[in-house]
Design an enzyme around this catalytic site. Sequence first.
Site, short mmCIF file in Angstrom:
data_model
loop_
_atom_site.label_atom_id
_atom_site.label_comp_id
_atom_site.label_asym_id
_atom_site.label_seq_id
_atom_site.Cartn_x
_atom_site.Cartn_y
_atom_site.Cartn_z
N ASN A 9 -6.05 9.40 12.77
CA ASN A 9 -7.11 8.98 11.84
C ASN A 9 -7.88 7.87 12.53
O ASN A 9 -7.40 6.75 12.63
CB ASN A 9 -6.45 8.49 10.54
CG ASN A 9 -7.44 7.84 9.60
OD1 ASN A 9 -8.67 7.97 9.79
ND2 ASN A 9 -6.95 7.15 8.59
N LYS A 11 -10.53 6.41 11.59
CA LYS A 11 -11.19 5.50 10.64
C LYS A 11 -12.65 5.27 11.06
O LYS A 11 -13.27 6.18 11.60
CB LYS A 11 -10.40 4.19 10.52
CG LYS A 11 -8.92 4.46 10.23
CD LYS A 11 -8.17 3.26 9.77
CE LYS A 11 -6.74 3.67 9.46
NZ LYS A 11 -5.97 2.61 8.83
N HIS A 95 -7.10 8.64 1.19
CA HIS A 95 -6.53 7.57 2.00
C HIS A 95 -6.54 6.27 1.19
O HIS A 95 -7.47 6.04 0.40
CB HIS A 95 -7.32 7.42 3.31
CG HIS A 95 -6.64 6.51 4.27
ND1 HIS A 95 -6.73 5.14 4.18
CD2 HIS A 95 -5.83 6.77 5.32
CE1 HIS A 95 -6.00 4.60 5.15
NE2 HIS A 95 -5.44 5.56 5.85
N GLU A 97 -7.37 3.39 1.91
CA GLU A 97 -8.59 2.59 2.07
C GLU A 97 -9.71 3.12 1.17
O GLU A 97 -10.54 2.36 0.67
CB GLU A 97 -9.01 2.56 3.55
CG GLU A 97 -8.08 1.66 4.36
CD GLU A 97 -7.85 2.08 5.80
OE1 GLU A 97 -8.65 2.88 6.33
OE2 GLU A 97 -6.87 1.59 6.39
N GLU A 167 2.06 7.01 3.15
CA GLU A 167 1.63 5.81 3.87
C GLU A 167 1.80 4.58 2.98
O GLU A 167 0.91 4.28 2.16
CB GLU A 167 0.16 5.93 4.27
CG GLU A 167 -0.13 7.12 5.16
CD GLU A 167 -1.39 6.90 5.99
OE1 GLU A 167 -1.32 7.05 7.21
OE2 GLU A 167 -2.44 6.56 5.41
N GLY A 173 -1.85 -0.67 9.45
CA GLY A 173 -2.63 -1.61 10.26
C GLY A 173 -2.03 -3.00 10.33
O GLY A 173 -2.68 -3.94 10.78
N SER A 213 1.45 2.05 10.92
CA SER A 213 1.90 1.38 12.15
C SER A 213 2.83 2.26 13.00
O SER A 213 3.79 1.77 13.58
CB SER A 213 2.56 0.04 11.83
OG SER A 213 1.61 -0.84 11.23
#
Length: 251
Positions: A9, A11, A95, A97, A167, A173, A213
Site C-alpha cells: 500500500n 498510500k 483503510h 486512514e 490492521e 506506521g 509495521s
Amino acid sequence: MRKPFIAGNWKMYKTASEARELVQGLRRALTDTKGVEVAVCPPFTALAQVAEELKGTEIKLGAQDLFWEEEGAFTGEVSPVMLKDLGCEYVIIGHSERRQYFGETDEQVNKKVKAALAHGLKPIICVGETLAQRDAGQTESLVREQVEKALAGLERERVPEIVIAYEPIWAIGTGRSSNGTDANQVIGLIRRTIAGMFGTEVAAEVRIQYGGSVKPQNIKEFMAEAEIDGALVGGASLQVDSFAAIVLYQV
Ligand code: PGA
C-alpha cells in the site's frame, strides 16, 4: 490451500515517475515470487504508468479506494469501471486512514465492497482497532462488527474473492507491530465471523492478511501463524529492497 498474498500500500507516496522507477526495481528483484501472490497499490495518478511497467510480470495491480457508482457527477471520485479499465485486479477498501481522516463508515465500506465485486475487482477490506479500543478490551467486538457490516448482503459465491487485512491502528506506521500470536488470534476470530455468515468452507478460502509495521525482520513471525495468509505493507513497500525481502520471506 490459500495462496500467500503480500500487497504493498503505497498510500500518498510516489509521483507517477517515481512509481515507474520503483516498479522497474521490483521487476528486477521479483522475477520469481516463489508461490507468493504479489500486488502493488499506487496512488490513482500512477496507476496507468505502473500498469504499463507490470505488463508481462506476475505482479498484480491494485488501487487504494474507489467510489461505488459507475459514473456520474461525483467530482473527484474514481469508479470501479475506471479502475478495471486500467488493469486493476485489487482495490483496498476501508483503510483506517480513510475511516479516520475522511469519515468513511462501515455502510460506505459495504457499498464499495459490493461495487468492486460487481465490476470484477477483488476487495482488500481493512479492519482493526485503535489503541484505546484495545485497552478497553473492545478489539474482538469491534473487529467482528466491522467484518459483519463490510460483508453484509454479499453473495456467498463471491466471498472467496475477498481479502481481509487485519490492521491494528496502533501498529500502522508506528514501528510498533503486533506479534504473531496476538494477530493470529484476531485473524482467527475474523475467520470464525465469516464462517458464521457464510459457512466454514467459504471462510476457509478467504485470505486474511496482517498489516501494521510489517518489515523484513518480522514477516516470518506473522507468516508462521496458521491463520495469517499474508501482509498489507505500507512503509516497507516503498523501497525495492525491503518489499522484495518481505515477498521472498520464505527463502
Ligand atoms: P505500515 O502501514 O506498514 O506503514 O505500518 C500499513 C498500512 O497502513 O496498510
